[in-house]
Design an enzyme around this catalytic site. Structure first.
Site, PDB file in Angstrom:
ATOM      1  N   VAL A  12       0.836  -1.203   0.000  1.00 19.75           N
ATOM      2  CA  VAL A  12       0.000   0.000   0.000  1.00 19.75           C
ATOM      3  C   VAL A  12       0.876   1.260   0.000  1.00 19.75           C
ATOM      4  CG1 VAL A  12      -1.736   1.298   1.298  1.00 19.75           C
ATOM      5  CG2 VAL A  12      -1.944  -1.188   1.083  1.00 19.75           C
ATOM      6  N   PHE A  36       8.863   1.407  14.046  1.00 24.82           N
ATOM      7  CA  PHE A  36       7.812   1.195  15.050  1.00 24.82           C
ATOM      8  C   PHE A  36       8.253   0.279  16.197  1.00 24.82           C
ATOM      9  CE2 PHE A  36       5.280   3.056  11.740  1.00 24.82           C
ATOM     10  CZ  PHE A  36       4.333   3.777  12.443  1.00 24.82           C
ATOM     11  N   TYR A 124      -2.317 -11.548  15.045  1.00 20.91           N
ATOM     12  CA  TYR A 124      -2.268 -10.419  14.103  1.00 20.91           C
ATOM     13  C   TYR A 124      -3.549  -9.587  14.205  1.00 20.91           C
ATOM     14  CZ  TYR A 124      -2.736  -7.984   9.604  1.00 20.91           C
ATOM     15  OH  TYR A 124      -2.946  -7.034   8.638  1.00 20.91           O
TER      16      TYR A 124
END
Ligand SMILES: NC(=O)c1ccc[n+]([C@@H]2O[C@H](COP(=O)([O-])OP(=O)(O)OC[C@H]3O[C@@H](n4cnc5c(N)ncnc54)[C@H](OP(=O)(O)O)[C@@H]3O)[C@@H](O)[C@H]2O)c1
Length: 303
Positions: A12, A36, A124
């Site tokens: 994306v 992150f 997830y």
């Protein structure tokens, strides 16, 4: 406008880079710029970069591996985004974040609406839901875009896996009882661009109307098996030499994976139409574009 875009090596993020150029200065931040995992550095990095808009497709996306790495998945998918969202809220910077059909347990046959209760089946899915909740908790102007079954001509995804296996094997066996919408990264990126096109003020208003959450997938639905059959047919139609003769359906039980996946991954697109005025292409049309991009590469590469 300074747009901070994460996940630029991903599907994306990669599709967004060229499409955002007309909107201002794109700060394409890979993990070397904004990691992150390094939670303590995130606020300082944001203060240094001074974005006017943050778009965050970066995520820990290894669905099965996440079962063995729950802390890492939670860090990248929830704790990191929480810090980004707090900084964004404090500085009145809108945040676009991405989430998944895997926040749902897949019960029933109807398409999931944004307001439906989420019950993830996997680490997830839980980590992505925790990310959604943290962003909501931070307040500010945000839009969480839930999408599903993402693929592209580039990257690591189902389209590329099936394309490889179809050239190597005579028979493929693919799960046929999980239903969803295989969504190309290009469709998601086009959707983001269409949302931003009326300007940042209009976008802020629509984020509020949407309560910060919207589904964005291609239209139509299929199973992984149906998607695989369409890929194989599409490659044949483009004269890619294949070994495969049969694509056989499997049940979920016949193909056990470490992470449980929802059987019903359909996402309802009413809010996307009503609030953002967007319709998305049918999955077969989106697949056609990606196959057109992929086929020449396959034809030029020996198996
Ligand atoms: N893929 C799907 O089927 C799917 C389905 C539904 C929703 N989504 C959601 O859609 C969004 C975009 O997914 P995608 O398919 O584009 O993902 P992707 O292709 O797997 O890309 C993930 C991106 O995140 C980056 N990343 C991973 N760990 C990071 C870290 N610690 N710090 C900074 N960046 C990190 C990766 O960088 P490296 O290349 O350096 O690792 C990569 O650029 C995600 O929020 C995902 O959860 C995906």
């Amino acid at each position: 406008m300074r747009i901070l875009l994460t996940g630029v090596s991903g599907q994306v993020g990669g599709a967004l880079v060229p499409r955002l150029q007309g909107f201002g200065t794109v700060i394409a931040a890979d993990a070397s710029v904004l990691d992150f995992v390094q939670l303590a550095d995130i606020s300082g990095t944001l203060a240094r970069l001074q974005p006017d808009l943050i778009i965050n497709p970066a995520a820990y996306t290894a669905v099965d591996k996440a079962e063995d790495e729950p802390e890492l998945a939670l860090r990248v998918n929830a704790e990191g985004p929480a810090i980004v969202a707090q900084w964004a809220a404090l500085h009145s910077v809108p945040l676009i974040h991405f989430s998944t059909d895997y926040v749902f347990n897949g019960a029933g046959e109807r398409a999931w609406r944004e307001d439906d209760a989420a019950h993830p089946l996997s680490v997830y899915g839980s980590s992505k839901l925790a990310g959604e909740n943290a962003i909501r908790f931070a307040g500010g102007t945000f839009l969480i875009i839930r999408t599903s079954w993402v693929y592209a001509a580039q990257g690591k995804n189902f389209l590329r896996t099936i394309s490889r296996l179809a050239r190597e094997r005579k028979e493929l066996r693919i799960v046929a009882d999980q239903i969803g919408a295989p969504t190309s990264a290009a469709v998601i990126a086009d959707g983001v661009v269409a949302m931003l096109s009326p300007g940042l003020d209009a976008f802020r208003t629509r984020c509020t109307e949407a309560k910060g959450l919207v589904n964005l997938t291609v239209s139509g639905e299929t199973s992984w098996h149906g998607f695989a059959v369409a890929i194989v047919e599409g490659l044949k139609a483009r004269n890619v030499a294949l070994a495969v003769e049969q694509v056989l359906p499997l049940t979920t039980e016949q193909y056990p994976t470490p992470a449980k996946r929802p059987r019903n991954s359909r996402l309802d697109l009413t809010r996307l139409h009503k609030i953002f005025g967007l319709t998305t292409p049918h999955w077969r049309d989106a697949l056609r574009s990606e196959l057109d991009a992929l086929a020449p590469e396959l034809a030029a590469t020996p198996v």
